[in-house]
Design an enzyme around this catalytic site. Structure first.
Site, PDB file in Angstrom:
ATOM      1  N   LYS A   1     -17.375  -6.325   7.411  1.00  0.00           N
ATOM      2  CA  LYS A   1     -16.305  -7.124   7.803  1.00  0.00           C
ATOM      3  C   LYS A   1     -15.822  -6.857   9.233  1.00  0.00           C
ATOM      4  O   LYS A   1     -15.977  -5.604  10.352  1.00  0.00           O
ATOM      5  CB  LYS A   1     -15.206  -5.966   7.008  1.00  0.00           C
ATOM      6  CG  LYS A   1     -14.612  -5.956   5.262  1.00  0.00           C
ATOM      7  CD  LYS A   1     -13.301  -5.869   5.249  1.00  0.00           C
ATOM      8  CE  LYS A   1     -13.182  -6.553   4.272  1.00  0.00           C
ATOM      9  NZ  LYS A   1     -11.789  -5.755   2.787  1.00  0.00           N
TER      10      LYS A   1
ATOM     11  N   ARG B   1      -2.405  -5.853  -8.144  1.00  0.00           N
ATOM     12  CA  ARG B   1      -1.463  -6.989  -8.112  1.00  0.00           C
ATOM     13  C   ARG B   1      -1.127  -8.600  -9.384  1.00  0.00           C
ATOM     14  O   ARG B   1      -0.102  -9.010  -9.391  1.00  0.00           O
ATOM     15  CB  ARG B   1      -1.757  -8.083  -6.361  1.00  0.00           C
ATOM     16  CG  ARG B   1      -1.522  -7.046  -5.255  1.00  0.00           C
ATOM     17  CD  ARG B   1      -1.825  -7.128  -4.557  1.00  0.00           C
ATOM     18  NE  ARG B   1      -3.262  -7.813  -4.037  1.00  0.00           N
ATOM     19  CZ  ARG B   1      -3.661  -7.335  -3.188  1.00  0.00           C
ATOM     20  NH1 ARG B   1      -3.783  -7.698  -1.942  1.00  0.00           N
ATOM     21  NH2 ARG B   1      -5.701  -7.684  -2.884  1.00  0.00           N
TER      22      ARG B   1
ATOM     23  N   HIS C   1       0.614  -1.359   0.016  1.00  0.00           N
ATOM     24  CA  HIS C   1      -0.081   0.007  -0.111  1.00  0.00           C
ATOM     25  C   HIS C   1       1.096   0.905  -0.095  1.00  0.00           C
ATOM     26  O   HIS C   1       1.072   2.296  -0.920  1.00  0.00           O
ATOM     27  CB  HIS C   1      -1.081  -0.128   1.479  1.00  0.00           C
ATOM     28  CG  HIS C   1      -1.723  -0.620   1.210  1.00  0.00           C
ATOM     29  ND1 HIS C   1      -2.252  -1.726   2.044  1.00  0.00           N
ATOM     30  CD2 HIS C   1      -2.942  -1.526   1.072  1.00  0.00           C
ATOM     31  CE1 HIS C   1      -3.541  -2.699   2.221  1.00  0.00           C
ATOM     32  NE2 HIS C   1      -3.637  -2.593   0.928  1.00  0.00           N
TER      33      HIS C   1
ATOM     34  N   SER D   1      -3.414  -8.163   2.384  1.00  0.00           N
ATOM     35  CA  SER D   1      -3.759  -7.505   3.925  1.00  0.00           C
ATOM     36  C   SER D   1      -4.580  -8.831   4.801  1.00  0.00           C
ATOM     37  O   SER D   1      -4.207  -8.858   6.383  1.00  0.00           O
ATOM     38  CB  SER D   1      -4.788  -6.123   4.214  1.00  0.00           C
ATOM     39  OG  SER D   1      -3.986  -5.062   3.700  1.00  0.00           O
TER      40      SER D   1
HETATM   41  O1  PNS Z   1      -8.910  -2.655   0.837  1.00  0.00           O
HETATM   42  P1  PNS Z   1      -9.984  -2.953   0.194  1.00  0.00           P
HETATM   43  O2  PNS Z   1     -11.009  -3.926   0.963  1.00  0.00           O
HETATM   44  O3  PNS Z   1      -9.730  -4.250  -1.539  1.00  0.00           O
HETATM   45  O4  PNS Z   1     -10.773  -2.040  -0.066  1.00  0.00           O
HETATM   46  C1  PNS Z   1     -12.471  -1.594  -0.277  1.00  0.00           C
HETATM   47  C2  PNS Z   1     -12.972  -0.992  -0.898  1.00  0.00           C
HETATM   48  C3  PNS Z   1     -13.325  -0.056   0.354  1.00  0.00           C
HETATM   49  C4  PNS Z   1     -11.904  -0.150  -1.670  1.00  0.00           C
HETATM   50  C5  PNS Z   1     -14.401  -1.209  -1.585  1.00  0.00           C
HETATM   51  O5  PNS Z   1     -15.138  -1.958  -0.650  1.00  0.00           O
HETATM   52  C6  PNS Z   1     -15.118   0.374  -2.703  1.00  0.00           C
HETATM   53  O6  PNS Z   1     -14.663   0.808  -2.991  1.00  0.00           O
HETATM   54  N1  PNS Z   1     -15.747  -0.051  -1.127  1.00  0.00           N
HETATM   55  C7  PNS Z   1     -16.848   1.827  -2.058  1.00  0.00           C
HETATM   56  C8  PNS Z   1     -17.703   0.989  -2.935  1.00  0.00           C
HETATM   57  C9  PNS Z   1     -18.390   1.624  -4.188  1.00  0.00           C
HETATM   58  O7  PNS Z   1     -17.485   2.607  -4.440  1.00  0.00           O
HETATM   59  N2  PNS Z   1     -19.430   0.381  -4.323  1.00  0.00           N
HETATM   60  C10 PNS Z   1     -18.734   0.456  -5.819  1.00  0.00           C
HETATM   61  C11 PNS Z   1     -18.220  -0.011  -6.740  1.00  0.00           C
HETATM   62  S1  PNS Z   1     -18.202  -0.245  -8.680  1.00  0.00           S
END
Ligand code: PNS
Length: 160
Positions: free
Chosen positions: A41, A93, A17, A131
């Site tokens: 979560k 990744r 990150h 993570s």
């Molecule tokens: O590190 P992660 O757990 O992969 O991160 C998740 C995160 C916060 C990036 C993801 O849950 C997110 O983007 N949430 C926002 C919800 C959203 O916008 N959803 C529509 C995507 S098209």
């Protein structure tokens, strides 16, 4: 001024990150690290703890004033637009991330065509770090020193 949003759970913030954040700062004027609030979560660190942890992780960088760390709820595209950001930064990744991120980038671009998603390909040394696996390894007594900073390693040890 081009503002980017770098979203994630960052539970915990890994060396991968940090690398993506530092690289995104080379191409954007300001980057907002956006910590997604997801109560479903099972997080190890609270949002406040994650903000403190990330602040400490980047206090050695030159362009620290170009970084903000903020929690967000709801759609990332709405948060980005509220922050006047025009770029979403995603670390990729490998093919699994790519497939998922491609779909999200597509849907986000339909919802808001003014916000571009950029993919930064993880450096090989970080391309396997996740993570969730860091937490699993730590919970089972494994060595996580190659995946997170010594300070975060300590914070994780305090939690288990
Ligand atoms: O590190 P992660 O757990 O992969 O991160 C998740 C995160 C916060 C990036 C993801 O849950 C997110 O983007 N949430 C926002 C919800 C959203 O916008 N959803 C529509 C995507 S098209």
């Amino acid at each position: 001024m081009t503002i980017g949003v770098y979203p994630g759970s960052f539970d915990p913030f890994t060396l991968g990150h940090r690398d993506i954040l530092l690289r995104s700062l080379k191409i954007l004027d300001k980057v907002i690290v956006a910590i997604g609030i997801n109560h479903e979560k099972d997080n190890m660190f609270s949002v406040e703890e994650r903000i403190n942890i990330i602040t400490n992780e980047i206090n050695d960088i030159d362009n620290i004033s170009n970084v903000e760390i903020k929690p967000f709820k709801g759609l990332i595209i709405d948060f980005a637009s509220e922050m006047k950001a025009t770029v979403l930064i995603k670390g990729v990744r490998g093919p699994v991330d790519y497939d998922y991120e491609l779909q999200m980038a597509g849907m986000n671009s339909v919802m808001n065509p003014n916000i571009e998603t950029i993919f930064l390909i993880s450096k090989p040394e970080y391309s396997f770090i996740s993570s969730s696996l860091v937490k699993q390894i730590a919970n089972m007594g494994g060595n996580i020193s190659k995946f997170v900073s010594p300070r975060i390693e300590e914070s994780i040890k305090e939690k288990i």
